[in-house]
Design a protein around this motif. Structure first.
Motif, PDB file in Angstrom:
ATOM      1  N   THR A  53       0.846  -1.183   0.000  1.00 56.11           N
ATOM      2  CA  THR A  53       0.000   0.000   0.000  1.00 56.11           C
ATOM      3  C   THR A  53       0.884   1.236   0.000  1.00 56.11           C
ATOM      4  O   THR A  53       2.031   1.192   0.472  1.00 56.11           O
ATOM      5  CB  THR A  53      -0.938  -0.015   1.224  1.00 56.11           C
ATOM      6  OG1 THR A  53      -1.812   1.109   1.189  1.00 56.11           O
ATOM      7  CG2 THR A  53      -0.168  -0.039   2.530  1.00 56.11           C
ATOM      8  N   ALA A  54       0.373   2.339  -0.534  1.00 56.37           N
ATOM      9  CA  ALA A  54       1.191   3.543  -0.701  1.00 56.37           C
ATOM     10  C   ALA A  54       0.344   4.792  -0.537  1.00 56.37           C
ATOM     11  O   ALA A  54      -0.849   4.796  -0.877  1.00 56.37           O
ATOM     12  CB  ALA A  54       1.866   3.539  -2.072  1.00 56.37           C
ATOM     13  N   LEU A  64       5.135   4.109   2.302  1.00 57.90           N
ATOM     14  CA  LEU A  64       4.813   2.796   1.779  1.00 57.90           C
ATOM     15  C   LEU A  64       4.650   1.830   2.940  1.00 57.90           C
ATOM     16  O   LEU A  64       5.476   1.797   3.862  1.00 57.90           O
ATOM     17  CB  LEU A  64       5.926   2.312   0.843  1.00 57.90           C
ATOM     18  CG  LEU A  64       6.475   3.381  -0.115  1.00 57.90           C
ATOM     19  CD1 LEU A  64       7.677   2.870  -0.851  1.00 57.90           C
ATOM     20  CD2 LEU A  64       5.391   3.841  -1.071  1.00 57.90           C
ATOM     21  N   GLY A  65       3.604   1.048   2.908  1.00 56.99           N
ATOM     22  CA  GLY A  65       3.361   0.049   3.926  1.00 56.99           C
ATOM     23  C   GLY A  65       3.455  -1.344   3.345  1.00 56.99           C
ATOM     24  O   GLY A  65       3.213  -1.551   2.160  1.00 56.99           O
ATOM     25  N   ILE A 121       1.868  -9.095   7.892  1.00 53.34           N
ATOM     26  CA  ILE A 121       1.946  -8.203   6.740  1.00 53.34           C
ATOM     27  C   ILE A 121       0.860  -7.137   6.810  1.00 53.34           C
ATOM     28  O   ILE A 121      -0.312  -7.444   7.056  1.00 53.34           O
ATOM     29  CB  ILE A 121       1.804  -8.996   5.430  1.00 53.34           C
ATOM     30  CG1 ILE A 121       2.950 -10.003   5.297  1.00 53.34           C
ATOM     31  CG2 ILE A 121       1.783  -8.076   4.217  1.00 53.34           C
ATOM     32  CD1 ILE A 121       2.870 -10.875   4.063  1.00 53.34           C
ATOM     33  N   THR A 122       1.240  -5.891   6.605  1.00 55.31           N
ATOM     34  CA  THR A 122       0.304  -4.777   6.477  1.00 55.31           C
ATOM     35  C   THR A 122      -0.331  -4.794   5.095  1.00 55.31           C
ATOM     36  O   THR A 122       0.359  -4.964   4.087  1.00 55.31           O
ATOM     37  CB  THR A 122       1.042  -3.442   6.663  1.00 55.31           C
ATOM     38  OG1 THR A 122       1.614  -3.407   7.966  1.00 55.31           O
ATOM     39  CG2 THR A 122       0.108  -2.266   6.477  1.00 55.31           C
ATOM     40  N   GLU A 123      -1.666  -4.610   5.031  1.00 51.96           N
ATOM     41  CA  GLU A 123      -2.342  -4.532   3.734  1.00 51.96           C
ATOM     42  C   GLU A 123      -3.127  -3.239   3.556  1.00 51.96           C
ATOM     43  O   GLU A 123      -3.371  -2.825   2.426  1.00 51.96           O
ATOM     44  CB  GLU A 123      -3.260  -5.735   3.544  1.00 51.96           C
ATOM     45  CG  GLU A 123      -2.521  -7.051   3.413  1.00 51.96           C
ATOM     46  CD  GLU A 123      -3.427  -8.181   2.938  1.00 51.96           C
ATOM     47  OE1 GLU A 123      -4.023  -8.057   1.853  1.00 51.96           O
ATOM     48  OE2 GLU A 123      -3.546  -9.176   3.670  1.00 51.96           O
ATOM     49  N   LEU A 432      -0.055   1.790  -5.895  1.00 49.60           N
ATOM     50  CA  LEU A 432       0.001   3.001  -6.700  1.00 49.60           C
ATOM     51  C   LEU A 432      -0.440   4.169  -5.838  1.00 49.60           C
ATOM     52  O   LEU A 432      -1.358   4.051  -5.026  1.00 49.60           O
ATOM     53  CB  LEU A 432      -0.945   2.856  -7.903  1.00 49.60           C
ATOM     54  CG  LEU A 432      -1.268   4.103  -8.724  1.00 49.60           C
ATOM     55  CD1 LEU A 432      -0.087   4.478  -9.603  1.00 49.60           C
ATOM     56  CD2 LEU A 432      -2.501   3.861  -9.594  1.00 49.60           C
ATOM     57  N   THR A 433       0.230   5.313  -6.015  1.00 50.48           N
ATOM     58  CA  THR A 433      -0.229   6.552  -5.411  1.00 50.48           C
ATOM     59  C   THR A 433      -0.065   7.666  -6.436  1.00 50.48           C
ATOM     60  O   THR A 433       0.689   7.523  -7.410  1.00 50.48           O
ATOM     61  CB  THR A 433       0.543   6.870  -4.109  1.00 50.48           C
ATOM     62  OG1 THR A 433       0.012   8.054  -3.518  1.00 50.48           O
ATOM     63  CG2 THR A 433       2.030   7.066  -4.363  1.00 50.48           C
TER      64      THR A 433
END
Length: 473
Positions: A53-54, A64-65, A121-123, A432-433
């Protein structure tokens, strides 16, 4: 290969864009080296970065995660994934002011939510107005699965005002996405994987201090259950994505098993809208449930799923998912439902009533959307993972017009596809960011096929229209 994260290098081969002009979807030469930045773990405490994730911060930096992994020499096959945050400067270089590890500047490895679990894990991630960070994810392998929500200060340290020292655990679930509503309540979605016959979609809401919100569902949680004649139908379901309406109603998406006589294991696209109290919103699709398939196919697809969604200003929902195109090939599709839950006949292919299939890489066996954002002009941008065994996957982005057709001014026919590790094993765009309107693809890559190092990789794309408000981040 250097073992210092401070050494940023970039090797890129543009596949589907011309180098002479800065066309939309081409690599932005002002970012990293030639549009690409690599962040290399030290190879000692960290061997692999896995971003999921971003977000773009107010100062243009990128947060960023995901997770980091390291390999024990005696047991290199065992996973040791831990939640991690990485912050880079606006140009993709590591932010040395974030984290305290000189060998891995810009990286904060978070405390284990569950001690000794193999995969943590981070989502989901959201940056708050005060700079704080909320993340959600799952811990599993070597123990029963638990979902976690953590609240952090802007520097990545635990916010002890939340839960127990910044942590809230939920047993027997896995969390895949997160949002924070107008009251500061934290909404997460995923699936229950323990104590039930089959996995089922679940949504939970927590108060700003981390306590379960008892005004939502049953004890702060809603299980998505279909019933027939008063009995629960034990069908597989899961939720991968969510979005909030301005009044804090909740839209979630994923898949639900809908057995057919000829296909008992049939899975359909699932969108569900919940009221603020967790009840089903009957103003959406009659009962809050929106189950539908890729009905244009013959034979019908039996493996449909929503991966990402975006609630739009009129209450409609834009979604990206996949369907089974035959021969076990899973293809990308983007669609739109109206605020009432009907297919938007004005979106996508005129013959497909609210759907737009996009074939990013025809030879790929799988194509999955990993992020969905919306530019300030209403165009949708997606990051996509393509699986092409045994060849390398492409680092891919897609842009669609407001009405859903591929944007011919972006890349090649709406698709920007790059081979950024031409001598390596793989590179996947995992998120994506939008950074002042420019799409930044975030993923991981293995440049050296003989190494156990997996790097973080970022690629920024040109965009003629620069939108300062970063709508969609």
């Amino acid at each position: 290969m250097s073992k210092s994260i401070a050494n940023i290098s970039g090797t890129c081969l543009l596949v589907l864009a011309a180098a002479a002009a800065a066309a939309d979807g081409s690599l932005d030469a002002g970012f990293g080296q030639g549009g690409v930045a690599f962040v290399t773990p030290d190879g000692n405490d960290i061997h692999e970065f896995r971003p999921t994730t971003a977000a773009t911060l107010a100062d243009g930096k990128l947060l960023l995660g995901g997770a980091r992994n390291y390999f024990e020499p005696t047991h290199p096959w065992e996973p040791h994934y831990r939640p991690a945050l990485i912050r880079t400067n606006a140009d993709g270089t590591p932010d040395t002011g974030f984290g305290a590890d000189p060998a891995n500047p810009g990286v904060v490895v978070l405390p284990e939510p569950v001690e000794a679990m193999g995969m943590q894990i981070t989502e989901g991630m959201q940056v708050l107005a005060d700079g704080g960070i909320v993340i959600a994810g799952s811990a599993f392998v070597r123990g029963p699965a638990q979902g976690f929500v953590m609240k952090l200060h802007a520097d990545g340290s635990n916010d002890d005002s939340f839960g127990e020292r910044g942590l809230r655990l939920t047993p027997q679930v896995q969390w895949h996405d997160l949002a924070v509503d107008s009251q500061g309540r934290i909404v997460v979605c995923g699936e229950r994987v323990g104590g039930v016959s089959f996995p089922r979609g679940v949504v939970a809401r927590f108060l700003p201090g981390g306590e379960p919100d008892t005004a939502f569902g049953s004890g702060g949680m809603v299980e998505l259950l279909r019933t027939e004649n008063g009995a629960v139908l034990e069908h597989v379901g899961n939720l991968t994505t969510l979005g909030l309406l301005p009044d804090d109603r909740i839209m979630v998406g994923g898949m639900q098993q809908v057995p057919l006589p000829e296909l008992p294991e049939n899975n359909d696209f699932l969108l569900v809208r919940l009221n603020v109290d967790g009840g089903y919103d009957s103003s959406y699709s009659g009962d809050g449930w929106d189950l539908f398939g890729a009905d244009w196919l013959t034979p019908a697809s039996g493996a449909d799923s929503v991966e990402r969604l975006l609630v739009q200003r009129d209450g409609g929902v834009l979604f990206a998912g996949h369907y089974d195109a035959g021969d076990s090939a899973y293809k990308l599709v983007v669609g739109r439902r109206t605020a009432s839950g009907a297919p938007d006949a004005n979106y996508g292919d005129p013959l497909l009533a609210g759907f737009q299939p996009v074939d990013v890489l025809p030879k790929a066996g799988s194509q999955y959307a990993t992020a969905l954002r919306q530019q300030s002009d209403g165009k949708a941008v997606l990051s996509v993972v393509t699986g092409v065994f045994p060849e390398r996957s492409g680092f891919a982005a897609v842009r669609l017009e407001r009405h859903g057709t591929p944007d011919a001014s972006f890349g090649s026919g709406g698709i920007a596809l790059f081979d950024i590790v031409p001598q390596g094993a793989y590179a996947d765009a995992m998120s994506l960011t939008l950074q002042a309107g420019r799409p930044v693809l975030v993923g991981h890559a293995k440049r050296d096929t003989q190494s156990n190092i997996t790097e973080l990789v970022l690629a920024r794309l040109d965009n003629e229209l620069i939108f300062a408000d970063r709508l969609g981040d």
